[in-house]
Write an enzyme that holds these catalytic residues in place. Structure first.
Site, short mmCIF file in Angstrom:
data_model
loop_
_atom_site.label_atom_id
_atom_site.label_comp_id
_atom_site.label_asym_id
_atom_site.label_seq_id
_atom_site.Cartn_x
_atom_site.Cartn_y
_atom_site.Cartn_z
N LYS A 106 -0.51 17.18 2.38
CA LYS A 106 -1.58 16.63 1.53
C LYS A 106 -1.33 17.14 0.13
CE LYS A 106 -5.24 14.01 2.35
NZ LYS A 106 -5.42 13.05 3.45
P1 NAD Z 1 -12.48 6.67 -2.05
O1 NAD Z 1 -12.30 7.52 -3.24
O2 NAD Z 1 -11.94 5.30 -2.04
O3 NAD Z 1 -14.02 6.59 -1.64
C1 NAD Z 1 -14.83 7.72 -1.47
C2 NAD Z 1 -16.27 7.25 -1.39
O4 NAD Z 1 -17.11 8.36 -1.07
C3 NAD Z 1 -16.81 6.69 -2.71
O5 NAD Z 1 -17.68 5.62 -2.43
C4 NAD Z 1 -17.59 7.88 -3.28
O6 NAD Z 1 -18.63 7.49 -4.18
C5 NAD Z 1 -18.16 8.46 -2.01
N1 NAD Z 1 -18.55 9.86 -2.14
C6 NAD Z 1 -17.89 10.87 -2.75
N2 NAD Z 1 -18.59 12.01 -2.65
C7 NAD Z 1 -19.70 11.71 -1.95
C8 NAD Z 1 -20.81 12.46 -1.51
N3 NAD Z 1 -20.90 13.77 -1.78
N4 NAD Z 1 -21.79 11.82 -0.82
C9 NAD Z 1 -21.68 10.51 -0.54
N5 NAD Z 1 -20.66 9.76 -0.91
C10 NAD Z 1 -19.68 10.35 -1.61
O7 NAD Z 1 -11.82 7.52 -0.84
P2 NAD Z 1 -11.30 6.98 0.57
O8 NAD Z 1 -9.84 6.77 0.46
O9 NAD Z 1 -12.20 5.90 1.07
O10 NAD Z 1 -11.47 8.31 1.46
C11 NAD Z 1 -12.72 8.65 2.07
C12 NAD Z 1 -12.45 9.61 3.22
O11 NAD Z 1 -11.55 9.00 4.17
C13 NAD Z 1 -11.78 10.93 2.83
O12 NAD Z 1 -12.23 11.95 3.70
C14 NAD Z 1 -10.31 10.66 3.10
O13 NAD Z 1 -9.56 11.85 3.29
C15 NAD Z 1 -10.42 9.85 4.37
N6 NAD Z 1 -9.26 9.03 4.70
C16 NAD Z 1 -8.78 8.10 3.82
C17 NAD Z 1 -7.70 7.32 4.17
C18 NAD Z 1 -7.16 6.23 3.28
O14 NAD Z 1 -6.27 5.47 3.74
N7 NAD Z 1 -7.62 6.06 2.07
C19 NAD Z 1 -7.08 7.50 5.43
C20 NAD Z 1 -7.61 8.44 6.30
C21 NAD Z 1 -8.71 9.19 5.94
#
Ligand code: NAD
Length: 417
Positions: A106
């Site tokens: 990561k």
């Molecule tokens: P992103 O940046 O696209 O979206 C994050 C979202 O969470 C946004 O809507 C933001 O406003 C919201 N957010 C942030 N802090 C917050 C809080 N304290 N309370 C409520 N909402 C909050 O990120 P993403 O890529 O969608 O990732 C989200 C999660 O999924 C993370 O834990 C990431 O590690 C995990 N993840 C992502 C992927 C991927 O392919 N992008 C794959 C596996 C896991």
């Protein structure tokens, strides 16, 4: 009240439980919990007004035993080395669990991407990429998007790496735009996988997904499309949220309209016409069938777990539930489909993207989606079977499979020298 567990403490706690269940010795435990390689870098950024700020960046390769390291890059103000370590460790178990030939990594930069202009964001990305250049590459470590980064970030990283190599290297990152070697279906892969995981669990419990009620915390890349796919499959999505707060409609939200709203640049879902405003705290406590935390770590903890009323928690985010909360949820009969299983669709299709890049031969979206479904349903079946056989939670079963496969690879390769 005791201090809440950090992501790194949670990851260590989960590993210790898997090690105990597997009966591995202390030496193995040490090998598995210690990140193989950690790089901390300075990322100097020249802002548009000319002033220079030095940001902190990281890349942690937790394990390299089963193949090159794989994992996202996070741009978030609270990112630090311990968070990146935890996320890297979870990637190791996730890749092993779903059977893709990678170790876990990561990366991150402590920065708020929303506070930067597009040009500033491009400079941060290219400089961060240059700083970690010696340890990444299609055979070494392959970054991907995470919180605060997206396919444009990956295009800039691919370009930076390629310029330094003197030729185009598409396979150095995944989650790229299709125009530069990305895969069809990658954009929605994590969210589609969340849906497959949720439906596998519902089917097993004899619950009809059509009409099931859903709340999604985090309306970003994962949560936004998870809400949409679940809606399309017949669920009623009653609440979604982002960092600014949440919206609620008991009759079902207009998920497509909400996606258009945020994609058009709205800073938050709050205020979307025809909805009631709720807080993130209220969203987590809604009486729904499926709760999808898809934002940050540690949001379900010992202080609020007893108020969670959802029947199923499907972890779109990494590490949203602390080990203390897991115990409380288990006592209350809530089924938690753990992150390493529930959100593994992203790395599954990242693997497909890398394979397509290396072969320079691309698949159709249907081929990608069909292979994703097969891979996730196989992983779900294995986790569920082990959970029943050993009478452990789905999380412990998933960790036991992931950790066990990594331990087996270590044992087979032997310890050098
Ligand atoms: P992103 O940046 O696209 O979206 C994050 C979202 O969470 C946004 O809507 C933001 O406003 C919201 N957010 C942030 N802090 C917050 C809080 N304290 N309370 C409520 N909402 C909050 O990120 P993403 O890529 O969608 O990732 C989200 C999660 O999924 C993370 O834990 C990431 O590690 C995990 N993840 C992502 C992927 C991927 O392919 N992008 C794959 C596996 C896991």
């Amino acid at each position: 009240m005791a201090a809440r567990m950090s992501a790194w403490e949670s990851a260590q706690h989960q590993l210790a439980e898997a090690v105990r269940q597997l009966g591995l010795d202390d030496g193995f435990h040490d090998l598995l919990r210690t990140p193989r390689r950690e790089v901390a870098v300075a990322v100097p950024l020249r802002h548009d007004d000319g002033h220079v700020e030095v940001l902190k960046g990281y890349r942690v390769q937790h394990n390299l035993t089963r193949g090159p390291a794989k994992g996202g890059v996070r741009f978030h103000p609270a990112t630090d080395l311990d968070e990146v370590r935890a996320l890297a460790m979870w990637m190791t178990w996730k890749c092993a669990l779903i059977g893709v030939p990678y170790g876990g990594a990561k990366g991150g930069v402590a920065v708020d991407p929303k506070a930067l202009s597009r040009n500033e964001l491009e400079r941060v990305t290219r400089r961060y990429c240059s700083e970690i250049l010696p340890i990444i590459g299609p055979e070494k470590d392959i970054p991907a998007p995470d919180v605060g980064t997206d396919e444009q970030t990956m295009a800039w990283m691919m370009d930076t790496y390629s310029i330094h190599s003197g030729y185009t290297v598409t396979g150095v990152v995944t989650g790229k735009p299709v125009s530069v070697g990305g895969s069809e279906g990658r954009g929605g892969a994590t969210s589609r996988g969340v849906m497959f995981a949720a439906f596998s669990a519902l089917r097993e419990a004899g619950v009809d997904p059509r009409g099931a009620t859903v709340a999604v915390q985090g309306f970003g890349k994962v949560g936004g499309l998870a809400a949409q796919f679940l809606h399309d499959a017949g669920c009623t999505v009653v609440a979604v949220s982002d960092v600014g707060g949440g919206v609620y409609d008991g009759g079902g939200l207009d998920t497509a309209g909400l996606l258009r709203h945020v994609r058009a640049g709205a800073p938050t879902v709050v205020g979307y016409p025809g909805t009631d405003t709720i807080t993130n705290t209220e969203l987590l406590e809604l009486d729904v069938d499926i709760l999808v935390p898809a934002a940050m770590e540690g949001v379900i903890h010992d202080g609020n777990a007893s108020k969670v009323r959802a029947r199923f928690i499907v972890e779109g985010a990494n590490g949203p539930t602390t080990p203390d909360a897991d115990e409380i949820l288990a006592e209350n009969g809530t089924v938690v489909i753990p992150d390493v299983l529930a959100n593994s669709g992203g790395v599954a299709v990242s693997y497909f993207e890398w394979v397509q890049d290396l072969q320079a031969y691309f698949w159709t979206e249907d081929e990608v989606n069909d292979r994703l479904k097969a891979l996730m349903e196989r992983a779900y079946g294995q986790v569920s079977a082990l959970s029943a056989e050993r009478k452990v939670s789905l999380r412990t079963a998933a960790q036991m499979i992931g950790v066990g496969r990594v331990a087996e690879a270590h044992r087979t390769r032997g310890l050098y020298p």
